[in-house]
Design an enzyme around this catalytic site. Structure first.
Site, PDB file in Angstrom:
ATOM      1  N   HIS A 370       0.806  -1.229   0.000  1.00  0.00           N
ATOM      2  CA  HIS A 370       0.000   0.000   0.000  1.00  0.00           C
ATOM      3  C   HIS A 370       0.832   1.268   0.000  1.00  0.00           C
ATOM      4  O   HIS A 370       0.265   2.357   0.138  1.00  0.00           O
ATOM      5  CB  HIS A 370      -0.917   0.046   1.220  1.00  0.00           C
ATOM      6  N   ARG A 562      -5.824  11.714   6.119  1.00  0.00           N
ATOM      7  CA  ARG A 562      -4.746  11.903   7.074  1.00  0.00           C
ATOM      8  C   ARG A 562      -3.904  13.113   6.687  1.00  0.00           C
ATOM      9  O   ARG A 562      -3.774  13.435   5.491  1.00  0.00           O
ATOM     10  CB  ARG A 562      -3.852  10.653   7.111  1.00  0.00           C
ATOM     11  N   THR A 669      -8.712   6.394  -1.762  1.00  0.00           N
ATOM     12  CA  THR A 669     -10.070   5.866  -1.901  1.00  0.00           C
ATOM     13  C   THR A 669     -11.083   6.974  -1.614  1.00  0.00           C
ATOM     14  O   THR A 669     -12.217   6.907  -2.071  1.00  0.00           O
ATOM     15  CB  THR A 669     -10.310   4.674  -0.949  1.00  0.00           C
ATOM     16  N   LYS A 673     -14.852   8.009  -3.199  1.00  0.00           N
ATOM     17  CA  LYS A 673     -16.058   8.317  -2.416  1.00  0.00           C
ATOM     18  C   LYS A 673     -16.629   9.672  -2.831  1.00  0.00           C
ATOM     19  O   LYS A 673     -17.846   9.829  -3.008  1.00  0.00           O
ATOM     20  CB  LYS A 673     -15.726   8.347  -0.911  1.00  0.00           C
TER      21      LYS A 673
HETATM   22  C1  26Q Z   1       3.677   0.773  10.290  1.00  0.00           C
HETATM   23  C2  26Q Z   1       4.607   0.548  11.279  1.00  0.00           C
HETATM   24  C3  26Q Z   1       4.419   1.051  12.558  1.00  0.00           C
HETATM   25  C4  26Q Z   1       3.276   1.760  12.842  1.00  0.00           C
HETATM   26  C5  26Q Z   1       2.336   1.979  11.845  1.00  0.00           C
HETATM   27  C6  26Q Z   1       2.544   1.485  10.570  1.00  0.00           C
HETATM   28  C7  26Q Z   1       1.542   1.744   9.516  1.00  0.00           C
HETATM   29  C8  26Q Z   1       0.198   1.839   9.837  1.00  0.00           C
HETATM   30  C9  26Q Z   1      -0.747   2.113   8.860  1.00  0.00           C
HETATM   31  C10 26Q Z   1       1.912   1.911   8.196  1.00  0.00           C
HETATM   32  C11 26Q Z   1       0.963   2.181   7.233  1.00  0.00           C
HETATM   33  C12 26Q Z   1      -0.380   2.285   7.549  1.00  0.00           C
HETATM   34  C13 26Q Z   1      -1.431   2.605   6.584  1.00  0.00           C
HETATM   35  C14 26Q Z   1      -1.221   2.869   5.332  1.00  0.00           C
HETATM   36  C15 26Q Z   1      -2.295   3.274   4.441  1.00  0.00           C
HETATM   37  O1  26Q Z   1      -3.406   3.527   4.871  1.00  0.00           O
HETATM   38  N1  26Q Z   1      -2.043   3.339   3.137  1.00  0.00           N
HETATM   39  C16 26Q Z   1      -3.063   3.752   2.202  1.00  0.00           C
HETATM   40  O2  26Q Z   1      -3.715   2.572   1.733  1.00  0.00           O
HETATM   41  C17 26Q Z   1      -4.820   2.896   0.930  1.00  0.00           C
HETATM   42  C18 26Q Z   1      -5.516   1.605   0.581  1.00  0.00           C
HETATM   43  O3  26Q Z   1      -4.770   0.891  -0.352  1.00  0.00           O
HETATM   44  C19 26Q Z   1      -4.406   3.677  -0.282  1.00  0.00           C
HETATM   45  O4  26Q Z   1      -5.549   4.070  -0.981  1.00  0.00           O
HETATM   46  C20 26Q Z   1      -3.596   4.908   0.115  1.00  0.00           C
HETATM   47  O5  26Q Z   1      -3.076   5.537  -1.039  1.00  0.00           O
HETATM   48  C21 26Q Z   1      -2.474   4.514   1.036  1.00  0.00           C
HETATM   49  O6  26Q Z   1      -1.791   5.649   1.515  1.00  0.00           O
END
Ligand code: 26Q
Length: 845
Positions: A370, A562, A669, A673
């Site tokens: 992602h 975010r 996404t 929406k």
């Molecule tokens: C990793 C390590 C430690 C703490 C937190 C994390 C962590 C937590 C959440 C790393 C990444 C995330 C979330 C990432 C995310 O939401 N990515 C998004 O995913 C969507 C669905 O595919 C995409 O539409 C977005 O472009 C993308 O940013």
């Protein structure tokens, strides 16, 4: 034993979908679950009673679903995700059962406001953003498509923090105590309990047959207890499951201390152990080296795999068929340790040979990436990992040995390639690369939008792509049209149904039938009326929430996501300040009146993101109170962005800000929406924006900015933000740097301006500014003609068919998981006798 037929009779009498049955259920639940007289019941009591009544009506379908899947030994999808951003479940449940209208009437007759009751629900905010919400949309689609599957995650006691804004405009985080008043959707399963081990050491022994075995001993053990949530499909028979694990201290562990008479120590240890499932990490980039995060990952992975194996073993003894019965999806690298854990279970516990175990493991997993952001690619220091999971480290080393053998075989003599592809990053402190583990252990690896997948193939995973080109594929994300149109925007849903028929919610491509209606002045008027009403509702909400009066006739310009530098909320606010300067310079300026709405959370440790929120609020304070502006420009920051708030903002949005630096937003996404709800996009060629633009046509999309290739080239050739530090942009930056929006603390926002100048402007805000401002001028020109604007809006809605999560999940099912839908017999007696309408087609609304 009571026969199923008898049970059904019971259900037909008590669990009907008609108003009489629902009325009776509410009364029974108030009395026997809540011990409340109707006259003494609080609104929250009514909420719980209704939630239980809905849950009861899902339960029989849920049990049917499980029984049929079990009987058929159907191949299951197991979606492993550290995040599920579910949102509220009550309205969704009512809609999926087709009883929202009846329930509204029943409550109203009882003198209860249905809206107030629905408002009582705390949302399940078990995710940070896009990745977590995607998991929730996918569960909705899996159930609606009658695909056998189950989500696995963690039952965090505290979800994503509640965001408050203090009197200065800064973000303050509060704990999200979402379980305080109980969670009617969960079924605790104290009997579904697995041991998850940590720490200890590995001893090598030989078994009776003189076979060498690794024993993992002296471990600290934690119990994982299951909580199940039903996931109803839309107007169909399938109810899927989400199984969330909660950490419980093992009793033996307690007893050690109890026996030594140290009661307090025993309780402290119990709390420490149970901390594993206490809180969601509120970050969407790596919280580097946080041990608790690794514990969370292994905890839920180990419990889920043990559960998957237990389910498999109910019908099978030989593991050979496991890949034909279980498709395990890794939602990013967060559960990537599953590759090593399945190997450990197969080799150490079930005594399969390494080769057989590897063959099975590789055919079970698939991995979705992602993000391309280097700081978000997970790695763990080998030392941390070894202390927590010593056996897994050995297994990873052995996987790595075979991986490097394979690389050497295909590309002999390329030492650099070996170093790059290795599961261990040997530069500086040795670290394990979780993305590499996921790649080597998966049969398919996918990106979430076309550009993102292409960049995966050519940048971060170029070496793996060379080694395993056949594993890579693109599956562009999608969103569930049930929540994001039917539930969030019921009046637009009515128009859509009148125009294209009732099946659109399960067959979103039917929206193309709206295209000719863009030319129909009457239809445009209706679409405009819906949008106007939604804008009024949001304007009232804004008034109540933050006390800002906005012009409901102004252009509602929305950036909700975010807060992150690459998403460039700064680009937007710089443009707001520029508009404000123009108004100050020329108080008579004719401009389209605009309300710029922001919402989003910043990671608590991400200072620049938090400072951006502060700046937005500071600009709002000045702009909204300056009489010169006279209502032509308003800035609103709505606190605590979550699924519920998104459902309120999205239907009222007219302009959707999707302005990330090209090459950085994997998909997005929110863009889908907003477009589905008739907003026009102003955006860069990034993530799914590209596909959205292709679908709606370039004339109906406000495009600006550098392409991903141009961004890469500019960076390579040495980007210098000072080259763009001139004219209006320079004046805007100086205003901010000199304290125009922070008179009591003039230097407050200087770090932001410094980031964009001396700091090198890593996300090319200044480079894209002029193009953005020019594009906003085009937006204004088009907005001046409501007929043309509405035409564009209708054409956007009409083109959103491909962005349904049903399409995305269908693609995973066919290309990756190899699962097919299973028909669950419709409950003939129960529902149908009391409500003959339920016999109608599944897309009934
Ligand atoms: C990793 C390590 C430690 C703490 C937190 C994390 C962590 C937590 C959440 C790393 C990444 C995330 C979330 C990432 C995310 O939401 N990515 C998004 O995913 C969507 C669905 O595919 C995409 O539409 C977005 O472009 C993308 O940013």
């Amino acid at each position: 034993m009571v026969s199923r037929a008898k049970t059904r009779l019971f259900q037909s009498e008590y669990l009907g979908l008609d108003s009489a049955s629902l009325r009776r259920s509410l009364a029974l639940r108030l009395t026997y679950s809540l011990a409340k007289e109707q006259t003494a019941a609080t609104v929250h009591d009514w909420f719980l009673a209704l939630a239980y009544a809905v849950r009861d009506r899902l339960t029989d379908r849920w049990m049917d679903t499980q029984r049929v899947h079990e009987e058929m030994d159907a191949k299951q999808v197991y979606y492993l995700s550290l995040e599920f951003l579910i949102g509220r479940s009550l309205t969704n449940g009512l809609i999926n059962l087709g009883i929202l209208g009846v329930v509204r009437d029943v409550l109203t007759e009882a003198g209860i406001s249905p809206e107030e009751v629905l408002e009582m629900e705390c949302e399940a905010g078990l995710g940070n953003g896009g990745l977590g919400r995607l998991a929730a949309c996918f569960l909705d689609s899996l159930a609606t498509l009658n695909l056998p599957g189950c989500g696995y995650g963690i039952r965090y006691e505290y979800g994503i923090f509640t965001q408050r804004i203090d009197e200065n405009g800064a973000q303050i985080e509060h704990p999200d105590n979402w379980l305080r008043y109980g969670n009617p959707w969960e079924f605790p399963r104290p009997e579904i309990l697995y041991t998850v081990r940590f720490g200890g050491r590995v001893v090598e022994v030989r078994d009776e047959g003189d076979v060498p075995r690794s024993l993992w001993v002296d471990t600290h053990d934690v119990m994982a207890m299951a909580y199940d949530m039903p996931i109803p499909g839309f107007c169909g028979p399938t109810v899927g499951s989400l199984r969330l694990w909660s950490a419980k201290a093992s009793r033996d562990f307690d007893l050690d201390y109890f026996n030594r008479g140290d009661y307090i120590r025993a309780v402290e240890e119990k709390n420490a152990t149970e901390n594993i499932s206490r809180v969601l990490y509120p970050s969407d980039t790596t919280d580097v080296g946080r041990k608790l995060r690794l514990r969370q990952q292994y905890f839920f992975v180990s419990a889920s795999l043990q559960d998957i194996i237990k389910i498999y073993q109910q019908r099978h003894t030989d593991f050979e068929l496991l890949p034909e019965r279980a498709a395990i999806q890794l939602n990013d690298t967060h559960p990537a340790i599953a590759v090593a854990e399945l190997m450990r279970l197969l080799v150490d516990q079930y005594h399969l040979s390494w080769g057989r175990a590897w063959n099975i493991t590789r055919r079970c997993f698939s991995y979705t990436n992602h993000t391309l952001l280097p700081e978000a690619l997970e790695t763990w220091p080998v030392a941390t990992f070894e202390a927590l999971l010593p056996r897994h480290l050995q297994i990873i080393y052995r996987i790595n040995y075979w991986l490097l053998q394979e690389v050497t075989h295909h590309f002999p003599g390329d030492a650099d390639l070996l170093a790059r592809i290795s599961l261990v990053d040997e530069r500086n402190e040795r670290r394990l690369r979780m993305a590499h583990l996921a790649c080597v252990g998966s049969h398919h690896i996918n990106g979430v939008a076309a550009l993102h997948t292409e960049l995966m193939r050519t940048t971060i995973f170029a070496d793996f792509h060379r080694l395993y080109p056949e594993r890579f594929l693109n599956i562009t994300n999608g969103i569930t049209p049930r929540r994001w149109l039917l539930l969030a925007n019921s009046s637009l849903a009515v128009l859509v149904r009148e125009a294209v028929g009732k099946c659109w919610a399960t067959d979103l491509n039917l929206l193309t039938e709206l295209r000719p209606r863009a030319e129909d002045a009457g239809f445009r008027e209706e679409v405009r009326n819906v949008k106007r009403a939604n804008k009024k509702t949001l304007a009232n909400f804004i008034q109540r929430q933050v006390g800002i009066t906005i012009d409901a006739e102004s252009l509602f310009d929305v950036q909700i996501k975010r807060i992150h530098e690459y998403k460039r909320q700064l680009l937007n606010i710089l443009h707001v300040v520029a508009q404000y300067r123009r108004l100050r310079a020329d108080p008579g300026l004719e401009m389209v009146s605009r309300t710029v709405i922001f919402a989003g959370k910043a990671a608590p440790s991400y200072h620049l993101a938090k400072l951006t929120i502060h700046l937005i609020n500071a600009v709002a304070e000045v702009v909204n109170h300056d009489p010169v502006v006279g209502g032509r420009l308003r800035v609103v920051f709505l606190p605590n962005y979550n699924v519920t708030l998104a459902e309120q903002i999205v239907p009222a949005a007219e302009l959707s800000e999707q302005i990330s630096t090209a090459g950085h937003e994997a998909s997005g996404t929110g863009n889908m929406k907003l477009a589905l709800n008739g907003a026009l996009t102003i955006g860069t060629l990034d993530g799914a924006n590209i596909e959205i633009r292709d679908a709606v046509g370039p004339d109906h999309f406000f495009l600006f900015g550098l392409t991903a290739a141009e961004v890469a080239r500019l960076r390579r050739d040495g980007y210098n933000p000072w080259n763009f530090y001139e004219g209006e942009l320079r004046a805007v930056l100086e205003m901010i740097a000199e304290g125009y929006f922070s008179v009591t603390d003039p230097g407050r926002f200087r770090p932001l301006v410094e980031r964009l100048t001396v700091g090198g402007d890593p996300y090319l805000v200044l480079a894209d500014y002029a193009a953005y401002a020019a594009c906003q001028a085009r937006v204004e020109a088009v907005y001046r003609d409501p007929e043309i604007w509405t035409k564009h809006a209708i054409l956007n809605i009409a083109a959103m068919g491909p962005f349904s999560s049903d399409r995305a999940v269908q693609e995973y099912a066919q290309r990756v998981w190899k699962v097919t839908s299973v028909q669950i017999p419709q409950r003939g007696v129960g529902a149908a006798t009391t409500n003959p309408e339920r016999r109608g087609p599944s897309c009934r609304q």
